[in-house]
Design a protein around this motif. Structure first.
Motif, PDB file in Angstrom:
ATOM      1  N   PRO A  97      32.961  30.689  46.881  1.00 15.53           N
ATOM      2  CA  PRO A  97      32.713  32.090  47.222  1.00 15.53           C
ATOM      3  C   PRO A  97      32.315  32.931  46.020  1.00 15.53           C
ATOM      4  CG  PRO A  97      34.746  31.311  48.237  1.00 15.53           C
ATOM      5  CD  PRO A  97      34.321  30.259  47.265  1.00 15.53           C
ATOM      6  N   GLY A  98      32.785  32.542  44.839  1.00 16.92           N
ATOM      7  CA  GLY A  98      32.498  33.292  43.631  1.00 16.92           C
ATOM      8  C   GLY A  98      31.062  33.199  43.167  1.00 16.92           C
ATOM      9  N   TYR A  99      30.267  32.300  43.775  1.00 17.20           N
ATOM     10  CA  TYR A  99      28.846  32.223  43.435  1.00 17.20           C
ATOM     11  C   TYR A  99      28.081  33.432  43.976  1.00 17.20           C
ATOM     12  CZ  TYR A  99      28.823  27.450  41.516  1.00 17.20           C
ATOM     13  OH  TYR A  99      29.013  26.340  40.732  1.00 17.20           O
ATOM     14  N   GLN A 100      28.700  34.165  44.896  1.00 12.19           N
ATOM     15  CA  GLN A 100      28.097  35.402  45.401  1.00 12.19           C
ATOM     16  C   GLN A 100      29.083  36.536  45.110  1.00 12.19           C
ATOM     17  OE1 GLN A 100      26.212  35.234  49.279  1.00 12.19           O
ATOM     18  NE2 GLN A 100      26.086  33.018  49.181  1.00 12.19           N
ATOM     19  N   ALA A 101      29.088  36.957  43.869  1.00  7.05           N
ATOM     20  CA  ALA A 101      30.073  37.936  43.396  1.00  7.05           C
ATOM     21  C   ALA A 101      30.037  39.207  44.232  1.00  7.05           C
ATOM     22  CB  ALA A 101      29.806  38.264  41.933  1.00  7.05           C
ATOM     23  N   GLY A 102      31.228  39.627  44.673  1.00 10.59           N
ATOM     24  CA  GLY A 102      31.360  40.854  45.432  1.00 10.59           C
ATOM     25  C   GLY A 102      31.263  40.685  46.930  1.00 10.59           C
ATOM     26  N   ARG A 103      30.765  39.561  47.396  1.00  8.25           N
ATOM     27  CA  ARG A 103      30.605  39.362  48.840  1.00  8.25           C
ATOM     28  C   ARG A 103      31.934  39.069  49.526  1.00  8.25           C
ATOM     29  NH1 ARG A 103      26.355  35.151  51.826  1.00  8.25           N
ATOM     30  NH2 ARG A 103      26.784  35.845  53.962  1.00  8.25           N
ATOM     31  N   PHE A 104      32.833  38.386  48.822  1.00  4.97           N
ATOM     32  CA  PHE A 104      34.127  37.995  49.394  1.00  4.97           C
ATOM     33  C   PHE A 104      35.244  38.482  48.468  1.00  4.97           C
ATOM     34  CE2 PHE A 104      30.966  34.632  50.379  1.00  4.97           C
ATOM     35  CZ  PHE A 104      30.872  34.830  51.760  1.00  4.97           C
ATOM     36  N   PRO A 105      35.525  39.786  48.486  1.00  5.85           N
ATOM     37  CA  PRO A 105      36.452  40.345  47.492  1.00  5.85           C
ATOM     38  C   PRO A 105      37.893  39.870  47.618  1.00  5.85           C
ATOM     39  CG  PRO A 105      35.843  42.001  49.141  1.00  5.85           C
ATOM     40  CD  PRO A 105      34.949  40.831  49.355  1.00  5.85           C
ATOM     41  N   MET A 106      38.362  39.555  48.832  1.00  2.09           N
ATOM     42  CA  MET A 106      39.769  39.182  48.966  1.00  2.09           C
ATOM     43  C   MET A 106      40.060  37.805  48.369  1.00  2.09           C
ATOM     44  SD  MET A 106      41.156  41.827  50.057  1.00  2.09           S
ATOM     45  CE  MET A 106      42.801  41.128  50.177  1.00  2.09           C
ATOM     46  N   ILE A 107      39.269  36.821  48.711  1.00  7.22           N
ATOM     47  CA  ILE A 107      39.547  35.470  48.193  1.00  7.22           C
ATOM     48  C   ILE A 107      39.376  35.414  46.682  1.00  7.22           C
ATOM     49  CG2 ILE A 107      37.220  34.479  48.407  1.00  7.22           C
ATOM     50  CD1 ILE A 107      38.599  31.927  49.462  1.00  7.22           C
ATOM     51  N   ALA A 108      38.657  36.387  46.123  1.00  6.26           N
ATOM     52  CA  ALA A 108      38.466  36.425  44.670  1.00  6.26           C
ATOM     53  C   ALA A 108      39.783  36.607  43.914  1.00  6.26           C
ATOM     54  CB  ALA A 108      37.497  37.546  44.294  1.00  6.26           C
ATOM     55  N   ALA A 109      40.844  36.987  44.613  1.00  6.49           N
ATOM     56  CA  ALA A 109      42.153  37.104  43.961  1.00  6.49           C
ATOM     57  C   ALA A 109      42.565  35.783  43.314  1.00  6.49           C
ATOM     58  CB  ALA A 109      43.212  37.539  44.968  1.00  6.49           C
ATOM     59  N   GLY A 110      42.198  34.676  43.950  1.00  2.00           N
ATOM     60  CA  GLY A 110      42.559  33.366  43.408  1.00  2.00           C
ATOM     61  C   GLY A 110      41.877  33.041  42.092  1.00  2.00           C
ATOM     62  N   GLU A 111      40.841  33.817  41.747  1.00  2.00           N
ATOM     63  CA  GLU A 111      40.086  33.571  40.524  1.00  2.00           C
ATOM     64  C   GLU A 111      40.624  34.346  39.326  1.00  2.00           C
ATOM     65  OE1 GLU A 111      35.878  33.270  43.080  1.00  2.00           O
ATOM     66  OE2 GLU A 111      36.305  35.005  41.803  1.00  2.00           O
ATOM     67  N   LEU A 112      41.614  35.198  39.535  1.00  4.15           N
ATOM     68  CA  LEU A 112      42.095  36.062  38.453  1.00  4.15           C
ATOM     69  C   LEU A 112      42.596  35.241  37.268  1.00  4.15           C
ATOM     70  CD1 LEU A 112      43.907  38.732  40.635  1.00  4.15           C
ATOM     71  CD2 LEU A 112      41.894  39.126  39.196  1.00  4.15           C
ATOM     72  N   PRO A 113      42.335  35.705  36.051  1.00  3.40           N
ATOM     73  CA  PRO A 113      42.715  34.921  34.862  1.00  3.40           C
ATOM     74  C   PRO A 113      44.228  34.748  34.738  1.00  3.40           C
ATOM     75  CG  PRO A 113      41.958  37.128  34.246  1.00  3.40           C
ATOM     76  CD  PRO A 113      41.637  36.958  35.694  1.00  3.40           C
ATOM     77  N   PHE A 114      44.615  33.545  34.344  1.00  2.54           N
ATOM     78  CA  PHE A 114      46.019  33.220  34.054  1.00  2.54           C
ATOM     79  C   PHE A 114      46.943  33.472  35.257  1.00  2.54           C
ATOM     80  CE2 PHE A 114      44.009  34.513  30.016  1.00  2.54           C
ATOM     81  CZ  PHE A 114      44.089  33.306  29.344  1.00  2.54           C
ATOM     82  N   LEU A 115      46.420  33.275  36.462  1.00  2.90           N
ATOM     83  CA  LEU A 115      47.217  33.486  37.670  1.00  2.90           C
ATOM     84  C   LEU A 115      47.789  32.178  38.203  1.00  2.90           C
ATOM     85  CD1 LEU A 115      48.144  35.504  39.919  1.00  2.90           C
ATOM     86  CD2 LEU A 115      46.073  34.839  41.167  1.00  2.90           C
ATOM     87  N   ILE A 116      46.958  31.150  38.299  1.00  4.83           N
ATOM     88  CA  ILE A 116      47.362  29.884  38.912  1.00  4.83           C
ATOM     89  C   ILE A 116      47.428  28.787  37.849  1.00  4.83           C
ATOM     90  CG2 ILE A 116      46.728  28.101  40.593  1.00  4.83           C
ATOM     91  CD1 ILE A 116      45.357  30.278  42.241  1.00  4.83           C
ATOM     92  N   ALA A 117      48.533  28.072  37.831  1.00  7.34           N
ATOM     93  CA  ALA A 117      48.715  27.006  36.843  1.00  7.34           C
ATOM     94  C   ALA A 117      48.530  25.619  37.433  1.00  7.34           C
ATOM     95  CB  ALA A 117      50.101  27.108  36.208  1.00  7.34           C
ATOM     96  N   LYS A 118      48.958  25.433  38.694  1.00  5.64           N
ATOM     97  CA  LYS A 118      48.954  24.104  39.298  1.00  5.64           C
ATOM     98  C   LYS A 118      48.042  24.095  40.522  1.00  5.64           C
ATOM     99  CE  LYS A 118      53.684  23.148  37.737  1.00  5.64           C
ATOM    100  NZ  LYS A 118      55.061  22.824  38.150  1.00  5.64           N
ATOM    101  N   PRO A 119      47.001  23.266  40.507  1.00  3.38           N
ATOM    102  CA  PRO A 119      46.009  23.319  41.580  1.00  3.38           C
ATOM    103  C   PRO A 119      46.504  22.886  42.957  1.00  3.38           C
ATOM    104  CG  PRO A 119      45.559  21.497  40.073  1.00  3.38           C
ATOM    105  CD  PRO A 119      46.625  22.330  39.435  1.00  3.38           C
ATOM    106  N   GLY A 120      47.443  21.931  43.029  1.00  3.46           N
ATOM    107  CA  GLY A 120      47.941  21.490  44.331  1.00  3.46           C
ATOM    108  C   GLY A 120      48.718  22.581  45.055  1.00  3.46           C
ATOM    109  N   PRO A 121      49.874  22.971  44.526  1.00  2.00           N
ATOM    110  CA  PRO A 121      50.635  24.054  45.164  1.00  2.00           C
ATOM    111  C   PRO A 121      49.894  25.384  45.107  1.00  2.00           C
ATOM    112  CG  PRO A 121      51.660  23.395  43.084  1.00  2.00           C
ATOM    113  CD  PRO A 121      50.615  22.370  43.398  1.00  2.00           C
ATOM    114  N   GLY A 122      49.050  25.564  44.097  1.00  2.00           N
ATOM    115  CA  GLY A 122      48.252  26.787  44.028  1.00  2.00           C
ATOM    116  C   GLY A 122      47.269  26.870  45.185  1.00  2.00           C
TER     117      GLY A 122
END
Length: 343
Positions: A97-122
């Motif tokens: 979704p991030g390839y179209q910046a601004g089109r999907f603002p809610m799911i972009a929360a998962g992209e925030l820096p230093f937010l998610i450490a572990k990809p499975g449970p994340g």
């Protein structure tokens, strides 16, 4: 008068109807599912995620759903895969979704820096959180599930401090990472993952934000030699389905798809691919000419402080689409903490 005959007749008729229904379900009309993605056919996600999922779907449908893969942008460019699923060019598409910046603002929360450490449970946390927003934000398609990988910055020169990014040309993984790079004074280079190596080799970009093992699988290890050891960002991915294709399925086939479009699969794919990506760090560490750039706790605190404004930017963007951004972000952070996936 024998009053048993009508009841017996009804029972027989009911049994015939039930057997007919079961027979119809067992003999569902075969359908093909065109699955489009933009990774190389031999990419680790294809082997740990796409193919096991497809095999499970085919088995659960007793072979009535056959899946044909179209990798490496065969049906369209990476950034077009959402619209390809919407328009029926693909039946299921794997999207960033991030390839179209601004089109999907809610799911972009998962992209925030230093937010998610572990990809499975994340992935499980983000998928669970996003389901309450998906139907509105991605209303053109049926969202199957979402997942993440975690990455860092890979460069031609060692990077330990955010101030070093000022003036650099960086290929960013998604729109939120691009915001982060702009905040830190870098210039963003907008190219998809398959085009990244070329951009680096030609000097169009000086560095790239990417997961660990994909540096090798995309051949980018030939273009960058320094890899900063921190969990800088995550990239969100979604498996999205064409609504018309889904609606034409038989009831049993719909159930098969529903059973493969859930939080369990989000966690499974996120862990399988994420762990494979993270294993790439050791692979690069052992490769001649490559250096893992270590970050001290004090340096990491500096990175986190420098990127805090990106959280505010996301909150404002969520507010603009009618969501209480602070509350939504708090809910995501709680979900990540519950699943021990927070950075």
């Amino acid at each position: 008068m024998n009053t048993r005959i009508p009841s017996v007749a009804r029972a027989v008729a009911g049994a015939v109807f039930l057997l007919g229904a079961l027979g119809a379900q067992a003999q569902d009309k075969p359908v093909e599912l065109k699955f489009a993605h933009w990774l190389p056919a031999m990419h680790p996600l294809a082997k740990t995620g796409f193919e096991p999922w497809a095999q499970s779907v085919e088995a659960a449908s007793k072979g009535s759903i056959k899946i044909a893969f179209f990798p490496a942008q065969q049906l369209g460019k990476a950034a077009d895969h959402y619209d390809m699923a919407r328009d029926g060019i693909a039946d299921v598409a794997w999207i960033n979704p991030g390839y179209q910046a601004g089109r999907f603002p809610m799911i972009a929360a998962g992209e925030l820096p230093f937010l998610i450490a572990k990809p499975g449970p994340g992935s499980a946390a983000l998928d669970h959180w996003y389901r309450s927003y998906a139907a509105k934000e991605m209303s053109d398609v049926k969202v199957c599930f979402v997942h993440v990988h975690v990455g860092t910055i890979h460069s031609k020169t060692p990077i330990t401090d955010p101030a070093q990014l000022k003036g650099m040309k960086i290929r960013s993984a998604n729109g939120t990472v691009a915001q982060t790079m702009t905040l830190l004074g870098a210039t963003n280079v907008q190219v998809s993952a398959p085009e990244s190596r070329d951009a680096l080799e030609k000097g169009v970009a000086d560095a790239i934000t990417f997961p660990w093992n994909s540096i090798v699988s995309f051949g980018i290890d030939k273009a960058v030699k320094y890899h900063t050891d921190m969990r800088l960002y995550a990239s969100d991915f979604a498996w999205v389905m064409n609504k018309d294709w889904y609606n034409k399925l038989a009831a049993g086939q719909k159930k098969v798809m529903d059973d493969h479009c859930n939080n369990d699969w989000a966690a499974k794919v996120g862990a399988a691919w994420g762990d494979d990506e993270d294993a790439g760090q050791q692979k690069l560490e052992k490769m001649a000419g490559h250096t893992i750039v270590k970050i001290t706790p004090a340096q990491l605190d500096g990175w986190k402080k420098a990127t805090e404004p990106v959280y505010t930017q996301w909150t404002v963007g969520a507010d603009k689409v009618g969501v209480n951004g602070k509350q939504a972000l708090d809910e995501l952070q709680r979900e990540l903490a519950t699943r021990k996936a927070a950075n």
